[in-house]
Design a protein around this motif. Structure first.
Motif, PDB file in Angstrom:
ATOM      1  N   GLU A 110      69.325  -2.210  38.203  1.00 31.63           N
ATOM      2  CA  GLU A 110      69.506  -2.872  37.051  1.00 31.63           C
ATOM      3  C   GLU A 110      70.220  -2.138  35.718  1.00 31.63           C
ATOM      4  N   ASN A 165      73.370  -4.020  34.068  1.00 31.92           N
ATOM      5  CA  ASN A 165      73.174  -4.120  32.743  1.00 31.92           C
ATOM      6  C   ASN A 165      74.218  -3.513  31.947  1.00 31.92           C
ATOM      7  N   SER A 166      74.617  -2.500  32.472  1.00 28.70           N
ATOM      8  CA  SER A 166      75.591  -1.395  31.362  1.00 28.70           C
ATOM      9  C   SER A 166      76.886  -1.865  31.737  1.00 28.70           C
ATOM     10  N   PRO A 206      84.344  -6.720  32.587  1.00 31.98           N
ATOM     11  CA  PRO A 206      83.538  -7.468  31.775  1.00 31.98           C
ATOM     12  C   PRO A 206      83.360  -7.135  29.971  1.00 31.98           C
ATOM     13  N   GLN A 207      83.750  -5.934  30.081  1.00 30.97           N
ATOM     14  CA  GLN A 207      83.849  -5.736  28.310  1.00 30.97           C
ATOM     15  C   GLN A 207      84.828  -6.403  27.697  1.00 30.97           C
ATOM     16  N   TYR A 247      78.585  -4.791  33.545  1.00 35.01           N
ATOM     17  CA  TYR A 247      79.027  -5.893  33.997  1.00 35.01           C
ATOM     18  C   TYR A 247      78.975  -6.876  32.825  1.00 35.01           C
ATOM     19  N   GLY A 248      78.812  -6.674  31.654  1.00 33.57           N
ATOM     20  CA  GLY A 248      78.948  -7.406  30.698  1.00 33.57           C
ATOM     21  C   GLY A 248      78.182  -8.698  30.551  1.00 33.57           C
ATOM     22  N   GLY A 249      77.062  -8.685  31.281  1.00 30.79           N
ATOM     23  CA  GLY A 249      76.201  -9.946  31.404  1.00 30.79           C
ATOM     24  C   GLY A 249      76.804 -10.856  32.584  1.00 30.79           C
ATOM     25  N   ARG A 250      77.504 -10.312  33.337  1.00 35.32           N
ATOM     26  CA  ARG A 250      78.150 -11.261  34.491  1.00 35.32           C
ATOM     27  C   ARG A 250      77.962 -10.877  35.725  1.00 35.32           C
TER      28      ARG A 250
END
Length: 325
Positions: free
Chosen positions: A91, A95-96, A41-42, A98-101
């Protein structure tokens, strides 16, 4: 020459396993490969910001979870399993890492599958409650547990297992447990250990479904006794048997909703994420159609690449992982 269907548009494919996330991206950027699966994700912003590359999204059809093995005391006590669930900050991890995915999970199947129950029991992040439950179970703090995670693997639901493990272990250590870390390569050691029930009190794993039915999520996990979860609950087994055989769709949905409630009341594990996976390709690669079930449902017969400057057709070269469990 004797291919059974329409002739593929690309003559040759090379699949190369590259275990490291950064190495996969670098291989694409340097032209060593023309595409790769399981983008971290990053790395998504890097790919999206490069006009020479393209990102292809695979619809979410998975669940990542922590297995709680009830065959290993004190996990046979539901209060201890509840304590594990309250110790986990889903959470924060989603949130940390998964890059918003990633979508925070509260049961063992995604919301898109019929039979999902909005009203399952939930266990909010509460370290104080976790310690209270452990003491209520008659245990002396800290409670020693063994927690396993895999190496040499990237999954849709688990882009970097070590980071997930380190975060979860720190949370558990702050909530009345004392974690002993254990690890093993994904194949064959880790998956075999998990399936046989020999991967500690807790372990990280997940599931990419084969078809869009709750039977392929909670039916796969809980319809019969499970060594991985140390789980045996005849009420749930019978309910899932009934749901699988029920011809009426509305009734099936109700049965699976009931099963999801009972499963999360029993706390056989902690589902924490449903993740959208991505693949990256050269911008000149066309015709790839992603499947929710991953590589098992994706055909390369329609994939093409632009001709190289010398007029020769380029080879489609992509890295992929083939396990779907």
């Amino acid at each position: 020459d004797d291919y059974w269907g329409e002739e593929p548009l690309t003559e040759k494919l090379i699949f190369r396993p590259i275990a490291d996330n950064a190495a996969r991206l670098q291989a694409l950027q340097t032209g060593e490969v023309q595409g790769y699966d399981l983008v971290e994700p990053q790395d998504v912003p890097t790919i999206e910001g490069d006009a020479a590359l393209q990102l292809v999204e695979r619809p979410p059809f998975n669940v990542g979870y922590i297995t709680i093995n009830q065959s290993k005391p004190p996990m046979d006590n539901v209060l201890v399993r509840q304590a594990v669930a309250h110790a986990i900050n889903k959470e924060e991890v989603v949130n940390s890492f998964y890059g918003g995915r990633g979508i925070v999970a509260k049961e063992f199947m995604p919301q898109e599958i019929f039979g999902y129950a909005e009203d399952v029991p939930t266990y909010e992040f509460d370290p104080d409650r976790s310690r209270q439950l452990l003491q209520q179970a008659g245990l002396t703090l800290p409670v020693e547990i063994e927690f396993w995670y895999p190496t040499d693997i990237t999954r849709d639901y688990m882009p970097d297992p070590k980071r997930n493990f380190e975060a979860f272990a720190a949370q558990l250590n702050a909530a009345g447990f004392r974690v002993t870390p254990r690890t093993a390569p994904w194949r064959p050691d880790y998956v075999s250990r998990v399936n046989e029930g020999n991967a500690g009190h807790l372990n990280l794993i997940g599931w990419i479904a084969d078809f869009a039915d709750p039977d392929n999520f909670i039916g796969t996990f809980f319809q019969q006794p499970s060594a991985a979860f140390g789980f045996e609950n005849q009420e749930i087994h019978d309910l899932l048997d009934q749901a699988e055989a029920e011809p009426d769709q509305a009734q099936r949905e109700q049965l699976y909703q009931q099963a999801n409630r009972l499963i999360m009341e029993n706390v056989p594990g902690v589902p924490y994420v449903h993740a959208t996976a991505a693949l990256a390709f050269d911008a000149n690669v066309q015709g790839f159609v992603p499947s929710p079930v991953g590589v098992g449902g994706e055909s390369f017969a329609t994939v093409t690449a632009e001709e190289a400057e010398d007029g020769e057709e380029t080879e489609e070269e992509t890295e992929t992982e083939t396990e779907t469990g």
